[in-house]
Structures are given as C-alpha cells and as structure tokens.
Write an enzyme that holds these catalytic residues in place. Structure first.
Site, PDB file in Angstrom:
ATOM      1  N   TYR A   1      14.974   4.352 -13.117  1.00 24.13           N
ATOM      2  CA  TYR A   1      13.738   3.557 -13.198  1.00 24.13           C
ATOM      3  C   TYR A   1      13.814   2.566 -14.359  1.00 24.13           C
ATOM      4  O   TYR A   1      13.636   1.352 -14.174  1.00 24.13           O
ATOM      5  CB  TYR A   1      12.529   4.500 -13.356  1.00 24.13           C
ATOM      6  CG  TYR A   1      11.264   3.803 -13.801  1.00 24.13           C
ATOM      7  CD1 TYR A   1      10.643   2.851 -12.983  1.00 24.13           C
ATOM      8  CD2 TYR A   1      10.695   4.082 -15.049  1.00 24.13           C
ATOM      9  CE1 TYR A   1       9.485   2.206 -13.417  1.00 24.13           C
ATOM     10  CE2 TYR A   1       9.541   3.446 -15.471  1.00 24.13           C
ATOM     11  CZ  TYR A   1       8.942   2.505 -14.652  1.00 24.13           C
ATOM     12  OH  TYR A   1       7.810   1.860 -15.079  1.00 24.13           O
TER      13      TYR A   1
ATOM     14  N   PHE B   1       5.081  20.469 -20.536  1.00 23.19           N
ATOM     15  CA  PHE B   1       6.543  20.421 -20.456  1.00 23.19           C
ATOM     16  C   PHE B   1       7.182  20.452 -21.843  1.00 23.19           C
ATOM     17  O   PHE B   1       7.528  19.423 -22.406  1.00 23.19           O
ATOM     18  CB  PHE B   1       6.988  19.166 -19.699  1.00 23.19           C
ATOM     19  CG  PHE B   1       6.444  19.083 -18.291  1.00 23.19           C
ATOM     20  CD1 PHE B   1       6.423  20.198 -17.462  1.00 23.19           C
ATOM     21  CD2 PHE B   1       5.951  17.880 -17.777  1.00 23.19           C
ATOM     22  CE1 PHE B   1       5.925  20.132 -16.166  1.00 23.19           C
ATOM     23  CE2 PHE B   1       5.449  17.796 -16.478  1.00 23.19           C
ATOM     24  CZ  PHE B   1       5.435  18.927 -15.681  1.00 23.19           C
TER      25      PHE B   1
ATOM     26  N   SER C   1       7.720   3.606  -9.530  1.00 26.85           N
ATOM     27  CA  SER C   1       7.644   3.861 -10.973  1.00 26.85           C
ATOM     28  C   SER C   1       7.606   5.340 -11.358  1.00 26.85           C
ATOM     29  O   SER C   1       7.011   5.695 -12.372  1.00 26.85           O
ATOM     30  CB  SER C   1       6.465   3.105 -11.576  1.00 26.85           C
ATOM     31  OG  SER C   1       5.275   3.508 -10.978  1.00 26.85           O
TER      32      SER C   1
ATOM     33  N   LEU D   1       0.816  -1.226   0.000  1.00 28.14           N
ATOM     34  CA  LEU D   1       0.000   0.000   0.000  1.00 28.14           C
ATOM     35  C   LEU D   1       0.849   1.275   0.000  1.00 28.14           C
ATOM     36  O   LEU D   1       0.383   2.335   0.399  1.00 28.14           O
ATOM     37  CB  LEU D   1      -0.995   0.004   1.179  1.00 28.14           C
ATOM     38  CG  LEU D   1      -1.977  -1.163   1.214  1.00 28.14           C
ATOM     39  CD1 LEU D   1      -2.944  -1.037   2.398  1.00 28.14           C
ATOM     40  CD2 LEU D   1      -2.788  -1.232  -0.084  1.00 28.14           C
TER      41      LEU D   1
ATOM     42  N   PHE E   1       3.427  -6.614 -10.525  1.00 24.90           N
ATOM     43  CA  PHE E   1       3.313  -5.168 -10.794  1.00 24.90           C
ATOM     44  C   PHE E   1       4.045  -4.323  -9.768  1.00 24.90           C
ATOM     45  O   PHE E   1       4.367  -3.173 -10.048  1.00 24.90           O
ATOM     46  CB  PHE E   1       1.830  -4.730 -10.751  1.00 24.90           C
ATOM     47  CG  PHE E   1       0.982  -5.426 -11.758  1.00 24.90           C
ATOM     48  CD1 PHE E   1       0.894  -4.943 -13.046  1.00 24.90           C
ATOM     49  CD2 PHE E   1       0.291  -6.583 -11.428  1.00 24.90           C
ATOM     50  CE1 PHE E   1       0.138  -5.589 -13.991  1.00 24.90           C
ATOM     51  CE2 PHE E   1      -0.466  -7.241 -12.366  1.00 24.90           C
ATOM     52  CZ  PHE E   1      -0.543  -6.749 -13.651  1.00 24.90           C
TER      53      PHE E   1
END
Ligand code: NAD
Ligand code: GDU
Length: 321
Positions: A138, A208, A74, A33, A70
């Site tokens: 990442y 951006f 990220s 969580l 998963f």
C-alpha cells in the site's frame, strides 16, 4: 473552479467535496462505490459511477480546472495479501487518470498520499525530507504515485500536490447540518473500532500489542481531525503551480498512544470498553508523528481541532445522532 473529485463517495473525499462546494466551486464526483457509499456524495455535486480508469470520458472537453484524487485501495493488510490489486488500482488507475488529465488539458491535481510512504521512521516528528522506505505494498504504491507526479510536473507542466495524511479521525458537520462520518467495511481503524464497542456492535476491542518501546507499551499515532484535513485540500489546490510537485505532511504534530485513545473513548462515551490483548499487527511502526511545519510555513495551514477528545466526541456524536 470546476473540479473532479475521485473517491468522493468515501470518508475523506465526501468531506472535501462538501467543503469545495461550500467554497463556491463546481464539483463532480467519480467513484466506483467499491468502498464508498452513493449517499455520502454531497448534495450539489455531480456524480458519475465509474472507475478512475475511465476518467478520460469524464474529463474530455468538459472544462475541468483540477482533480482532487482520493480513489484508492487503502488497507495495509489487504495490500500484503494481494499486492497486484494495489499496484493495478493505485498506480495503474492513477496513471490512467494522469494521462486523461494530460490529454484533456487539466493542469492541477491534489493527491491523497500517506505517512505509510515513509515506513519505519528514523526520527520523530517525521519530515518530508526523511527517507521513504514503505513497509507495505500500500505505502509503496502511494510512493510510486508521488514519484510519478514529480515527473508529470517536470515533463508535462502539471501543478501537483501530495498530502501525506497521518491518522484521520472524527466526523464533519456541514453548515447545512449534514453529518459525514467514517463508514468502512471492514473497519480497520482504531477509533471507529473502539466506538463500535461502546455502541454495542462489537464485544471488545482487540488491542494489537502492548510491548512496543513506548511509555505504556502501545503504539503512538498522530490524529488529525477530518475537518482540518479537508481544509488543507482547498489551500493545496489554490497553491498548485504548474511545473511544481509539492509534498506536505498532514498531522496535528502530537502523538497519542492506543491506550490514550481508548481512555478518551471511555471518557466520551461513558462505556467501560473492554479490551482484549491481541498479537502485534504486522507492519505497525511503534511511533508515527508528523512534523507539519512545511504546510504551516508555506500554505499557512494549522489544525483548529488537534484535541483528541474533540475528534472522538465528534465521531461519537455522528454515530449516535
Ligand atoms: N483514512 C485514513 O486515515 C487515510 C490515511 C492516509 C491516506 N488515506 C488515503 O485517503 C484516501 C481516502 O481514504 P478514505 O479513508 O476516505 O477511504 P474510502 O475507502 O472511504 O474512500 C475511497 C473511495 O474511493 C473509491 N474508489 C476506490 N477505488 C476506485 C477506483 N478505482 N475508481 C473510482 N473510485 C474508486 C471508493 O469507492 C471510495 O468511495 C485514500 O487514497 C487513502 O489511501 C487515508
Ligand atoms: O482494532 C484495532 C485497530 C487498530 N489498532 C491499533 O491502533 C493503531 C492505529 O491503527 P489504525 O489502523 O487506526 O491506523 P494506522 O496507523 O495503521 O494507519 C493509518 O495511517 C497510516 C499512516 O499513519 C496509513 O495512512 C493508513 O492508510 C491509515 O489507515 C495501530 O497501533 C493498530 O495496531 C488496534 O489495536 N485495534
């Protein structure tokens, strides 16, 4: 099958868990969580609150057939600021999970990889055979997991599939009427940020950069509907073969510029959506578009909802219903 879904309280994992339940599988979610929400875990799934580093206790002697993985950190920007956290969580956490699987005799895994493993593309659309030169920690941690999966398949007989997602969008309404939507905090993704302006929770959208070498000067991305993306996981798990690591891109195959995304959001919401031009975001490639030919050819997957308008409309109706 009995499946462990790590990160099943997050945006994508909760939808995939829901689709596996709909297909008649037994699902247990393992999630700490840290970025997910307990109320996103689908009804009918078991839920263990904990880290993937503790997967051994969940898997041991419990008769799992596969893992859909998963759980990860990220955020590209956060990974640049704090790479150690990303190596520890994404690579270290996954190594612990793979060892727990090996010891418990669990033979299949589907892994959430990313277009960020490629870095700046040499050509468009991007294929799985293209060079992998990630431009962020990442992307590098996700590529390191892909490489590890290749080794686990070869040396330990694991059946593994990496799905390299491009830009995931939209919301999912399950047959039971339950709606699953993106709820990140902070939110960094374009579509939810644009819709937040229409909803009134943001004053304007920070765009951006508008000086990229693209027709309207803004970045181009390949958006894939969450329902289409989720469906690919069912096909990938079925197709896992022991001793083989397969890698597939998952995108719709069409690029939309940031300006086109904003225009679609204006059309769907009827809101003018003011935009404030901001500097380029470091590490953003100008164009990322997938070739999804390999997964189409080998697994028969193709997107049912490649239309950007549908993705935005589904995200908007999930936010406002
Ligand atoms: N959203 C995208 O566009 C996108 C694109 C490419 C790849 N991905 C990958 O897809 C996966 C899911 O992304 P998402 O957008 O649903 O993110 P998310 O943050 O909504 O979901 C991740 C879930 O994993 C949990 N988690 C994180 N670390 C954990 C740990 N160590 N142990 C247990 N649980 C942990 C979080 O609490 C969260 O519920 C991630 O691996 C991400 O890198 C996402
Ligand atoms: O408030 C915002 C948010 C985003 N953008 C721009 O919108 C485009 C898309 O940005 P997203 O953050 O929505 O998506 P990314 O393409 O950066 O990243 C996503 O896709 C990548 C692969 O393509 C990785 O997998 C990553 O994890 C995933 O978040 C970029 O040009 C970005 O600069 C804005 O202008 N304003």
């Amino acid at each position: 099958m009995k499946l462990l879904v790590t990160g099943g309280a997050g945006y994508i994992g909760s939808v995939v868990a829901a689709q596996f339940l709909e297909a008649g599988h037994e699902v247990v979610v393992l999630d700490d969580l840290s970025t997910g929400h307990a109320d996103a875990v689908p009804t009918g799934a078991g839920f263990v609150e904990g880290s993937i580093t503790d997967a051994g206790a969940v898997l041991r002697g419990a008769g799992f057939d596969g893992v859909v993985h998963f759980a990860a950190k990220s955020l590209v920007g956060e990974s640049v600021a704090n790479p150690g956290l990303y190596w520890e969580s994404n690579l270290g956490g996954t190594l612990a999970l793979l060892e727990a699987m090996r010891l418990a005799g669990v033979r299949r895994i589907v892994f959430s990889s990313t277009a960020a493993t490629y870095g700046e593309p040499e050509r468009t659309p991007m294929r799985e055979t293209d060079p992998t030169r990630p431009t962020s920690p990442y992307g590098a941690t996700k590529l390191a997991v892909d490489t590890t999966l290749t080794v686990y398949a070869r040396l330990h007989g694991l059946g593994a599939t990496s799905l390299r997602y491009f830009n995931v969008a939209g919301a999912y309404t399950a047959p039971d009427g339950r709606v699953y939507r993106e709820r990140h905090s902070p939110e960094t993704h374009l579509i939810p940020n644009v819709l937040a302006v229409a909803l009134g929770t943001r004053d304007s959208l920070s765009l951006f950069g508008d000086d990229y070498p693209t027709p309207d000067g803004t970045c181009i991305r390949d958006y894939i509907h969450i329902a289409d993306l989720a469906r690919a996981h069912l096909l990938a798990l079925d197709a896992c073969q022991e001793g083989r690591h397969a890698i597939y891109n998952l995108g719709s195959g069409t690029g939309f510029s940031n300006q086109e995304v904003i225009a679609a959001c204006r059309e769907v919401t009827g809101h003018p959506i003011p935009v404030t031009l901001a500097p380029r975001r470091p590490g953003d490639p100008a164009v990322l578009v997938a070739s999804a030919e390999r997964i189409q050819d080998e697994l028969g997957w193709k997107p049912d909802r490649p239309d950007l308008h549908t993705m935005v409309a589904d995200a908007w109706s999930a936010l406002t219903s």
